[in-house]
Design an enzyme around this catalytic site. Structure first.
Site, mmCIF file in Angstrom:
data_model
loop_
_atom_site.group_PDB
_atom_site.id
_atom_site.type_symbol
_atom_site.label_atom_id
_atom_site.label_comp_id
_atom_site.label_asym_id
_atom_site.label_seq_id
_atom_site.Cartn_x
_atom_site.Cartn_y
_atom_site.Cartn_z
ATOM 1 N N HIS A 1 0.702 -1.274 0.002
ATOM 2 C CA HIS A 1 -0.071 0.101 0.042
ATOM 3 C C HIS A 1 0.942 1.307 0.104
ATOM 4 O O HIS A 1 0.256 2.258 -0.182
ATOM 5 C CB HIS A 1 -0.938 -0.093 1.413
ATOM 6 C CG HIS A 1 -2.111 0.523 0.803
ATOM 7 N ND1 HIS A 1 -2.422 1.805 -0.026
ATOM 8 C CD2 HIS A 1 -3.559 0.701 1.543
ATOM 9 C CE1 HIS A 1 -3.770 2.116 0.067
ATOM 10 N NE2 HIS A 1 -4.095 1.367 0.823
ATOM 11 N N ASP B 1 -2.294 2.137 -4.832
ATOM 12 C CA ASP B 1 -3.328 2.459 -3.840
ATOM 13 C C ASP B 1 -4.797 1.378 -4.100
ATOM 14 O O ASP B 1 -4.548 0.466 -5.080
ATOM 15 C CB ASP B 1 -3.753 3.920 -4.534
ATOM 16 C CG ASP B 1 -3.030 4.860 -3.914
ATOM 17 O OD1 ASP B 1 -2.400 4.559 -3.039
ATOM 18 O OD2 ASP B 1 -2.720 6.052 -4.802
#
Length: 466
Positions: free
Chosen positions: A437, A441
């Site tokens: 992450h 995204d």
């Protein structure tokens, strides 16, 4: 007249004595290696008395031959490692004194990524181990000493002993015990002319039982095991090999470094399943390889990685930069008895289904034979792990660093799904994408996974470029 005859006999005796002495001398000379013939002439009064004596002595020479085997002792060193590997652990396949043939594997060196087999450079006998079992070695470290030619000498001795045993006369029956004195020969007795008397039969009748009435004797009861042995709670310890230690280290590094998040989706395998059943026989006949589902997912992943380049990128922690790759090298996780390995399929963006299936088969065969080199597992921009071959229904894979994402495939199971407002039974598969992450995204991750779903469910998307 009498005196003249005595003189002649005395002269003849002396001549015979001289001849015998000459013969003895001649024999001595012949034994020493001189082969000659002498002619002796004796004169009696006026007429010469010629007496020839030839003596031929044959000399037999015995040549004692001996074969000298020059058993050279050689030292076998550790082969050179790859650049990313510095040391490994030795696991011996043979023992000291074992006979090995040329190119026969003597030991394996387990490194962080793969196992390296060390073959024997020549036929011979292992004389000594220079490294204990489980010891650490580096490139060029002496491993063991080998005595060349000793195996051939042993084989020759075995053949000679076998031939001697085959030529020896075989004696059937038990061997009589040795005795100090030879047995005396039995004197032949008179030949009987009458039949021997018949032994008297008792007056009691002989009772017999049928076979069915005979009951077998009961077998002795088996020894009962102690209750403590049945409920024994034992344990044993096994040293972790280098590959398992390296896998654990890398997985823990991924958890400590990456901000991992997993998203899921499900794929309807009806179309790809129908396409495989329809064309698998022709595919096998033409290309001599089987058509599986991995090629569809690998090609779909390459197509989705080009659509979402962030999933194919990586973070360089040294320079704090994002490295975007314009090529697609997909690592396929393969489970082996020694641990998980990830051989790399390079340049997937330029491959078709045939090329992908052929490469997967080659890498899988090398992994089963423990022949994967470090170069086969270096690199890789994305990883696919197929837990469905073991019947997995659902799971969250862990990223293979330094990559940024991994796709997890699972088993295909028939489930009821809603299709156009109706409930139908379809072969369904859950897929999972674990991503870093920090770089990727949720939008890119979900879009990437949906692109794989659309491509696998309808492979015509690849042809149309949708």
């Amino acid at each position: 007249m009498l005196s003249q005859s005595r003189c002649v006999s005395r002269t003849l005796g002396r001549s015979l004595s001289a001849i015998s002495q000459a013969n003895s001398t001649l024999g001595k000379r012949c034994v020493s290696g001189l082969s000659t013939c002498h002619r002796l002439a004796y004169k009696n009064s006026r007429q010469p008395l010629k007496s020839e004596s030839r003596s031929s002595v044959f000399q037999i020479r015995y040549f004692r031959t001996s074969v000298i085997y020059r058993n050279d002792v050689i030292t076998v060193n550790t082969p050179a490692f790859a650049e990313s590997v510095t040391e490994g652990d030795v696991r011996w396949e043979k023992a000291v004194g074992d006979t090995v043939a040329e190119d026969e594997v003597v030991c394996e060196i387990e490194t962080d990524k793969t196992s390296i087999q060390v073959p024997s450079p020549a036929a011979g006998v292992i004389e000594a181990f220079l490294v204990p079992d489980g010891g650490k070695v580096e490139g060029g470290t002496p491993l063991f000493t080998l005595r060349k030619g000793a195996a051939a000498t042993k084989a020759t001795k075995a053949q000679v002993s076998d031939s001697v045993q085959a030529a020896a006369p075989k004696v059937e029956g038990p061997t009589p015990p040795p005795s100090t004195s030879p047995p005396a020969a039995a004197a032949p007795g008179p030949i009987p002319t009458t039949m021997p008397p018949v032994p008297p039969v008792s007056g009691q009748a002989i009772t017999s039982k049928p076979v069915s009435a005979v009951k077998p004797s009961e077998a002795p009861p088996s020894p009962s095991f102690d209750s403590a042995v049945k409920g024994a709670r034992s344990e044993h310890r096994v040293k972790m090999n280098r590959m398992r230690l390296r896998i654990a280290q890398r997985l823990k590094e991924a958890q400590n470094t990456c901000a991992m998040l997993t998203t899921f989706n499900e794929v309807d395998m009806s179309n790809i399943h129908e396409m495989r059943n329809k064309h698998k026989d022709v595919f096998l006949k033409k290309h001599n390889i089987k058509l599986g589902f991995m090629s569809a997912f690998v090609k779909a992943a390459a197509y989705a990685l080009q659509d979402q380049p962030a999933v194919n990128a990586v973070i360089d922690d040294t320079t704090k930069e994002i490295v975007y790759r314009d090529y697609v090298d997909i690592s396929v996780a393969v489970a082996t008895p020694k641990g998980l390995v990830v051989p790399v399929i390079r340049g997937v963006e330029t491959m078709n289904f045939v090329d992908i299936e052929r490469t997967i088969n080659e890498l899988g065969e090398k992994a089963r034979k423990n022949e994967l080199a470090v170069e086969d597992m270096d690199g890789g921009t994305f990883t696919i792990s197929n837990g469905g071959v073991f019947g997995s229904l659902f799971g969250t894979p862990i990223i293979n660093p330094p990559q940024s994402a991994i796709l997890g495939m699972h088993g295909i199971f028939d489930r009821p799904v809603a299709i156009s407002g109706k409930v139908e039974i379809r072969p369904m598969m859950y897929v999972a994408l674990t991503y870093d992450h920090r770089l990727i995204d949720g939008r890119e991750a979900v879009t990437f996974l949906r692109k794989i779903k659309a491509t696998v469910e309808d492979p015509r998307v690849l042809l149309l470029g949708l």
